[in-house]
Every structure is written in C-alpha cells, then in structure tokens.
Design a protein around this motif. Structure first.
Motif, PDB file in Angstrom:
ATOM      1  N   ALA A   1     -56.226  20.501 -58.364  1.00 31.57           N
ATOM      2  CA  ALA A   1     -55.119  20.940 -59.297  1.00 31.57           C
ATOM      3  C   ALA A   1     -55.612  22.127 -59.933  1.00 31.57           C
ATOM      4  O   ALA A   1     -55.074  23.218 -59.848  1.00 31.57           O
ATOM      5  CB  ALA A   1     -54.536  19.946 -60.232  1.00 31.57           C
ATOM      6  N   LEU A   2     -56.911  22.175 -60.435  1.00 26.86           N
ATOM      7  CA  LEU A   2     -57.366  23.133 -61.223  1.00 26.86           C
ATOM      8  C   LEU A   2     -57.614  24.471 -60.286  1.00 26.86           C
ATOM      9  O   LEU A   2     -57.403  25.650 -60.469  1.00 26.86           O
ATOM     10  CB  LEU A   2     -58.698  22.943 -61.940  1.00 26.86           C
ATOM     11  CG  LEU A   2     -58.364  22.074 -63.014  1.00 26.86           C
ATOM     12  CD1 LEU A   2     -59.490  21.663 -63.768  1.00 26.86           C
ATOM     13  CD2 LEU A   2     -57.342  22.726 -64.100  1.00 26.86           C
ATOM     14  N   GLY A   3     -58.381  24.053 -58.944  1.00 23.00           N
ATOM     15  CA  GLY A   3     -58.611  24.653 -57.940  1.00 23.00           C
ATOM     16  C   GLY A   3     -57.153  25.701 -57.472  1.00 23.00           C
ATOM     17  O   GLY A   3     -57.094  27.100 -57.402  1.00 23.00           O
ATOM     18  N   VAL A   4     -56.185  25.042 -57.099  1.00 23.50           N
ATOM     19  CA  VAL A   4     -55.018  25.796 -56.827  1.00 23.50           C
ATOM     20  C   VAL A   4     -54.352  26.512 -57.617  1.00 23.50           C
ATOM     21  O   VAL A   4     -53.798  27.553 -57.454  1.00 23.50           O
ATOM     22  CB  VAL A   4     -53.930  24.572 -56.316  1.00 23.50           C
ATOM     23  CG1 VAL A   4     -52.625  25.128 -55.922  1.00 23.50           C
ATOM     24  CG2 VAL A   4     -54.584  23.797 -55.058  1.00 23.50           C
ATOM     25  N   LEU A   5     -54.418  26.024 -59.084  1.00 24.12           N
ATOM     26  CA  LEU A   5     -54.151  26.849 -60.138  1.00 24.12           C
ATOM     27  C   LEU A   5     -54.914  28.035 -60.409  1.00 24.12           C
ATOM     28  O   LEU A   5     -54.431  29.128 -60.918  1.00 24.12           O
ATOM     29  CB  LEU A   5     -54.025  25.965 -61.476  1.00 24.12           C
ATOM     30  CG  LEU A   5     -52.736  24.817 -61.691  1.00 24.12           C
ATOM     31  CD1 LEU A   5     -52.988  24.148 -63.097  1.00 24.12           C
ATOM     32  CD2 LEU A   5     -51.405  25.587 -61.705  1.00 24.12           C
ATOM     33  N   ALA A   6     -56.053  28.091 -59.877  1.00 23.73           N
ATOM     34  CA  ALA A   6     -56.744  29.319 -60.083  1.00 23.73           C
ATOM     35  C   ALA A   6     -56.555  30.517 -59.089  1.00 23.73           C
ATOM     36  O   ALA A   6     -57.006  31.458 -59.206  1.00 23.73           O
ATOM     37  CB  ALA A   6     -58.520  28.907 -60.111  1.00 23.73           C
ATOM     38  N   VAL A   7     -55.794  29.989 -57.990  1.00 20.29           N
ATOM     39  CA  VAL A   7     -55.587  31.050 -57.095  1.00 20.29           C
ATOM     40  C   VAL A   7     -54.560  32.244 -57.579  1.00 20.29           C
ATOM     41  O   VAL A   7     -54.966  33.432 -57.088  1.00 20.29           O
ATOM     42  CB  VAL A   7     -55.011  30.515 -55.873  1.00 20.29           C
ATOM     43  CG1 VAL A   7     -54.170  31.417 -54.716  1.00 20.29           C
ATOM     44  CG2 VAL A   7     -55.729  29.189 -55.122  1.00 20.29           C
ATOM     45  N   PRO A   8     -53.597  32.038 -58.365  1.00 25.40           N
ATOM     46  CA  PRO A   8     -52.905  33.142 -58.555  1.00 25.40           C
ATOM     47  C   PRO A   8     -53.698  34.051 -59.731  1.00 25.40           C
ATOM     48  O   PRO A   8     -53.475  35.599 -59.506  1.00 25.40           O
ATOM     49  CB  PRO A   8     -51.590  32.787 -59.589  1.00 25.40           C
ATOM     50  CG  PRO A   8     -51.436  31.403 -58.755  1.00 25.40           C
ATOM     51  CD  PRO A   8     -52.840  30.854 -58.508  1.00 25.40           C
TER      52      PRO A   8
END
Length: 146
Positions: free
Chosen positions: A8-15
C-alpha cells in the motif's frame, strides 16, 4: 512475499514520485537535474508499481506499444529540432526561440522543449528495459510452474 502495508505504501508513493520527476524535469535547465534524471525517476515510478504492486499493474500502467511510440516520437522530435535549426541556418540544436524572463521556467527558449523530450525518451527507454527484463522473469516463472 511483500506485506500489505509495504504494498500500500509503495503504491501510494507512485504519484509523489511522478510529481518529483516532473519537478526535476521542469527545473532541469535552471537547477542541477534535468531530462535524464527526471526521466529515470519517472521510470522508477512505473517500476515501483511492479515492486510493490504486481506485474499486471506495471503492464497496465506501461503498455508496450504506447511506451515504444513515446520513445520513438520524442527522439524523432529531438532530432527534428536539431535539423530544423540547421535548415534555418543555425548550429545543430541552436536556440531559435525567444528567451523569457531570467530565472523563471520560461527563460530557456528551446532548451526546455529539448529537456522535456530527453525526459520522455529516457523514461520510455528505461520502461522498455524494465518490460523486457520482467517478461523474461515472468517467462521463467511460467516455465517453472508448468
């Protein structure tokens, strides 16, 4: 296996990573950084989708035909700018556009456009490399499971 929190944190870090890449590209000709560095960071955002998400998420975010087109078009446009300046009687990639206000994002003439094209070409090239490497990995996984 990656924990759900890391995913979740990794995917949230993309933007935010994409915004950082765009900032590096936008300020590349007035600060250290530029098209190459910003392009690498942009491609890293796509790779983060694979690392913290899934192969399918990465492939949905980076369809090969579109990425390949972006790479070819950006390199072609970069060369086109250079040939255009030669045709206009200048040196290859010489600035023919008016300069804007000093110390602003609109102060570089053609360099900003060239910088953006380099960023797009580098991001696309690295993404294509990632796609090729990941296809090999997925192929090996498929053969092992069958």
């Amino acid at each position: 296996m990656t924990s759900e929190t890391v995913r979740a944190l990794g995917v949230l870090a993309v933007p935010p990573l994409v915004v950082l890449a765009l900032w590096v590209v936008a300020h590349g000709y007035i600060t250290p950084g530029g098209g190459f560095q910003g392009g690498v960071v942009l491609a890293a955002g796509a790779m983060l989708l694979y690392l913290c998400g899934s192969y399918r998420a990465f492939r949905r975010a980076s369809p090969y035909p579109l990425v390949d087109l972006a790479e070819g078009a950006s390199v072609g446009a970069f060369v086109g700018i250079g040939l255009g300046t030669l045709a206009a009687g200048g040196a290859f990639l010489q600035n023919l556009l008016p300069l804007g206000t000093a110390k602003t994002l609109h102060s570089s003439g053609a360099i900003a456009l060239e910088n953006d094209l380099v960023a797009l070409a580098v991001a696309a090239a690295f993404t294509i490399l990632f796609i090729e490497f990941l296809e090999e990995i997925e192929d090996v996984r498929t053969r092992r499971s069958s």
